[in-house]
Design an enzyme around this catalytic site. Structure first.
Site, PDB file in Angstrom:
ATOM      1  CB  ALA A  77      -0.896   0.008   1.231  1.00  0.00           C
ATOM      2  CB  SER A  78       2.678   3.052  -1.920  1.00  0.00           C
ATOM      3  OG  SER A  78       3.543   4.168  -1.973  1.00  0.00           O
ATOM      4  CG  LEU A  79       0.535   9.346  -2.684  1.00  0.00           C
ATOM      5  CD1 LEU A  79      -0.949   9.580  -2.412  1.00  0.00           C
ATOM      6  CD2 LEU A  79       1.353  10.565  -2.255  1.00  0.00           C
ATOM      7  CE1 TYR A  80       5.365   8.808  -6.964  1.00  0.00           C
ATOM      8  CE2 TYR A  80       4.516   9.443  -4.818  1.00  0.00           C
ATOM      9  CZ  TYR A  80       5.523   9.488  -5.769  1.00  0.00           C
ATOM     10  OH  TYR A  80       6.673  10.203  -5.520  1.00  0.00           O
ATOM     11  CG  LEU A  81       5.175   1.823  -9.053  1.00  0.00           C
ATOM     12  CD1 LEU A  81       6.269   1.369  -8.090  1.00  0.00           C
ATOM     13  CD2 LEU A  81       4.619   0.624  -9.828  1.00  0.00           C
ATOM     14  N   GLY A  82       6.252   5.176  -8.647  1.00  0.00           N
ATOM     15  CA  GLY A  82       6.907   6.046  -9.619  1.00  0.00           C
ATOM     16  C   GLY A  82       7.117   5.364 -10.958  1.00  0.00           C
ATOM     17  CB  THR A  83       7.021   6.490 -14.245  1.00  0.00           C
ATOM     18  OG1 THR A  83       7.510   7.837 -14.136  1.00  0.00           O
ATOM     19  CG2 THR A  83       5.537   6.470 -13.914  1.00  0.00           C
ATOM     20  N   GLY A  84      10.218   5.616 -12.840  1.00  0.00           N
ATOM     21  CA  GLY A  84      11.631   5.593 -13.217  1.00  0.00           C
ATOM     22  C   GLY A  84      12.200   4.187 -13.311  1.00  0.00           C
ATOM     23  CG  HIS A 173      -0.556   9.867   3.083  1.00  0.00           C
ATOM     24  ND1 HIS A 173       0.112  10.088   4.268  1.00  0.00           N
ATOM     25  CD2 HIS A 173       0.173  10.494   2.117  1.00  0.00           C
ATOM     26  CE1 HIS A 173       1.185  10.823   4.043  1.00  0.00           C
ATOM     27  NE2 HIS A 173       1.254  11.076   2.748  1.00  0.00           N
ATOM     28  CE  LYS A 175       2.500   7.385   2.181  1.00  0.00           C
ATOM     29  NZ  LYS A 175       3.577   8.326   2.025  1.00  0.00           N
ATOM     30  CG  ASP A 180       5.806 -15.123   2.038  1.00  0.00           C
ATOM     31  OD1 ASP A 180       4.814 -15.089   1.286  1.00  0.00           O
ATOM     32  OD2 ASP A 180       6.894 -15.636   1.691  1.00  0.00           O
TER      33      ASP A 180
END
Length: 513
Positions: A77-84, A173, A175, A180
């Site tokens: 769970a996160s705010l977003y996943l970057g694109t780099g 929001h 994180k 497992d």
């Protein structure tokens, strides 16, 4: 689980939200915090299962190692996943692990569940969604991507507010990264900055199946009331679920409250039963034979010396547990106790400010200097946000001085060349102690957004173990070593000049950042 069951709150009264204040703290060491288990599940573990991380690089490497080793579940769970490139490498690790699971004999056991925010994860042409669609296309039966959309962004407001600014209304929001039975709690997102030069906090809870189960169920509950990403980059709700911005807002929030409180209350009941069972089996009259059998089978766990309490804050759904616990900790902190509180965005709620200024404990508050603020150098209106934080900081410092509390309440600014600052949480040192017995770590920033707008989660870690207390103390010291004490002269520096329009606008917009 049938999605029709999610309509149950419409047929029966929703689970009541706890609003009464908890009891005061008891005087016995770390056990004085056991009142928290009246609100949330209490997980007793061995301190040897807790590891405090200190750097973004360490966090990133651990994510990759844990993904590659996962056999049953990956829940992120996160705010977003970057694109780099670094984020792409994480996706490759997931793909590789899923492929191994697919090639194993029988049906694949590995399940991947990812929860992100809809508005932040949809920003731009290349975004979190486009990064994850290949996984959905290749492993449709094993991967789930849920995009939470706040129920408060709807109607004309949703049509008028442009991209980026729509994120001010409310976000997912939380994180949490679990693999497992191993759980990482942090304030860091899945983005290159957080893997390289953006300082945050991170803690690993190893071999903690009950805690992993709790956060899996929590992410599932939020996922159930979120939009589901499809293979063609469209989104849809689960069958029978009220839509977050097209459906009835009250009905949606009632269902969401019911789902999340169901997770919290069922876990609390499970842990209470486990605690009672452990207590009875440890009594002198319990069967020696059964104890010997447990020892022989290796199932007897070491006596816990550390307790984990998950604190959830989802004001849009009427859930305010984190706020309640935080306010109680600040209220009940005794004279000569020390609280080290840190936030990347210093914008405390009025209630938190009043408690800090009106109670007896000593406070050392660590915040970002303008140069390490995440918005420093941003284009457009966002570029003025660091100046707004300077203005808010100056106002608070002036109030501290007005009350002649400078010795008891001290502000310190984190400054580190080439880095930004995103750490949040607190460490509590009881009177007369050189080591902390409690820390809060997770996503909340102690500001208006965290309390009122966003979905947040952190854990209170309470420990009697000196080695773990030392780990937490060293984590605090390392962060505060990169700081300078704020004084009147701080605000006389040229880089602290705040334009008049920023001063005028800040009171009206401070609740949105």
């Amino acid at each position: 689980r049938s999605s029709w069951l999610l309509l149950a709150p419409l047929l029966t009264p929703p689970v009541p939200v706890i609003t009464a204040p908890p009891c005061s703290l008891c005087p016995e060491g770390a056990h004085r915090f056991q009142w928290i288990r009246n609100l949330v599940p209490e997980f007793g573990i061995s301190s040897s299962h807790v590891k405090v991380l200190s750097s973004p690089a360490e966090f990133y490497e651990l994510l990759k190692v844990q993904i590659k080793a996962a056999k049953q579940r990956v829940v992120m769970a996160s705010l977003y996943l970057g694109t780099g490139l670094l984020e792409q490498e994480l996706v490759y690790c997931l793909e590789e692990t899923l492929e191994k699971s697919l090639q194993a004999k029988g049906s694949p056991d590995l399940r991947v569940s990812i929860l992100l925010d809809y508005t932040r994860g949809s920003r731009g042409r290349k975004n979190s969604r486009t990064m994850l669609i290949p996984l959905l296309q290749r492993f449709p039966g094993q991967v789930r991507v849920s995009l939470f959309h706040t129920p408060n962004l709807r109607g004309l407001l949703r049509l008028l507010i442009p991209e980026r600014f729509n994120e001010t209304i409310g976000l997912q929001h939380i994180k949490v990264y679990l693999f497992d039975d191993n759980v990482i709690l942090s304030g860091a997102n899945l983005s290159e900055l957080y893997f390289t030069n953006r300082q945050d906090r991170y803690v690993l809870l190893r071999d903690s199946p009950e805690i992993a189960d709790f956060f899996t169920e929590l992410v599932d509950a939020i996922g159930d009331v979120s939009l589901q990403l499809q293979q063609d980059d469209t989104v849809q709700m689960m069958e029978g679920m009220v839509h977050p911005y097209q459906g009835d807002k009250v009905a949606y929030c009632e269902i969401a409250n019911w789902r999340v409180m169901e997770v919290i209350n069922s876990a609390r009941t499970r842990q209470e039963r486990l605690h009672a069972k452990t207590f009875h089996s440890s009594q002198p009259g319990s069967s020696l034979l059964s104890q010997q059998g447990s020892e022989a089978s290796g199932s007897l766990k070491p006596e816990p010396d550390t307790w984990i309490y998950p604190l959830i804050q989802m004001k849009p759904f009427g859930i305010q547990i984190d706020e309640m616990v935080t306010e109680t900790l600040l209220t009940e902190a005794e004279r000569d106790a020390r609280i080290y509180l840190t936030t990347g965005y210093f914008n405390l709620t009025q209630a938190y400010m009043d408690l800090i200024l009106g109670t007896r404990a000593e406070y050392r508050i660590l915040l970002a200097s303008p140069e390490v603020n995440g918005f420093f150098g941003a284009k457009g209106v966002a570029g003025a946000i660091p100046a707004a934080y300077v203005y808010i900081e100056h106002q608070f410092y002036s109030e501290v001085c007005c009350l002649q509390q400078q010795e008891r309440v001290q502000l310190q600014e984190y400054s580190r060349s080439g880095w930004t600052f995103h750490a949040k949480g607190l460490w509590l040192y009881l009177a007369g102690s050189d080591l902390p017995c409690l820390t809060l770590i997770g996503s909340p920033n102690f500001g208006y957004r965290s309390v009122h707008r966003d979905l947040e989660a952190q854990v209170a870690i309470v420990t009697e173990n000196k080695a773990l207390q030392q780990q937490l103390h060293q984590e605090q010291e390392k962060l505060y070593l990169c700081s300078g004490v704020v004084s009147t002269s701080t605000f006389e520096q040229p880089n602290r000049y705040v334009k008049l329009w920023v001063k005028l606008v800040t009171p009206f917009i401070k609740n949105f950042f």
